[in-house]
Design an enzyme around this catalytic site. Sequence first.
Site, PDB file in Angstrom:
ATOM      1  N   SER A  56       0.802  -1.230   0.000  1.00  0.00           N
ATOM      2  CA  SER A  56       0.000   0.000   0.000  1.00  0.00           C
ATOM      3  C   SER A  56       0.832   1.276   0.000  1.00  0.00           C
ATOM      4  O   SER A  56       0.310   2.348  -0.302  1.00  0.00           O
ATOM      5  CB  SER A  56      -0.943   0.018   1.202  1.00  0.00           C
ATOM      6  N   LYS A 126       0.951   4.560   6.882  1.00  0.00           N
ATOM      7  CA  LYS A 126       0.403   5.393   5.807  1.00  0.00           C
ATOM      8  C   LYS A 126       1.066   6.772   5.868  1.00  0.00           C
ATOM      9  O   LYS A 126       1.808   7.082   6.790  1.00  0.00           O
ATOM     10  CB  LYS A 126      -1.123   5.561   5.938  1.00  0.00           C
TER      11      LYS A 126
END
Length: 280
Positions: A56, A126
Amino acid sequence: MGRSSTHQHRSHRTSSSRKKQRSFWKELPILIGIALVLALLIKTFLVQAFSIPSDSMQNTLQQGDRVLVDKFTPWFGSEPERGEVVVFNDPDNWLAGEPTPDPNALQTFLSWIGLMPSAEEKDLIKRVIGVGGDTVECEGTGPLKVNGKALNEPYVYPGNTPCSQDDQGGRFKVKVPEGSIWVMGDHRQNSRDSRYNQADKNHGMVPVDKVVGRAIVIAWPINRWDTLPVPDTFDQDLSARSAALTVAPQGLALAGAVPPVLWRRRLAIRSVSGRPCDRR
């Protein structure tokens, strides 16, 4: 006599050497214990290693990379900033359905001393896009905007658009509450981030108290060693205040024009109403 003294000297030296060896083996467990305590203190308060479990954050981070996370500065009240790559605890079951790792004894030991992440810790990594007070929005293929200002994002995975093209994650406009952050993966079309968790109890936001720390360096493998600085696009003034000021000149001009207009109208009314009483 000389031979006897030489023999005694050798015997004494051998005995001293044996004592030193025994002393070393006695002290070794103490040294290991001190090393483990230091490792635990470092893991708890300073730096901890984390493994990247997914794609990701490509191409910034690859699956299997080991990153070092700064856990020290949050102890002094430092909060995540835009552009930083952060590790945080799962805020509200974001990892539902993900397989749970089954570490062996060595991995368990390494995670205990901080050289590997614990299998019991459900953590994600993230990039911070918005902080408390920010308005983050995106429509269609982008660009992604923070407080009305477009972000130039060279870190986004090649071939990806800044926002995904589906309705669920490609169109959004959110206001980040104080004490929270809005996060997105660099591989935008392969990241279940804040965009896709807006139905949770935090509306896709990550509470600041869930943040473990900032990822500062890729430590492993050696050929991937690199720092993780904040990208230049976040050097621009993205504050909500600056966005409000862009509208201020027009607003001030309007506000400045209103008092004279009202004053003139008041004079005109007085002039008209006063004519019958004019004594000239």
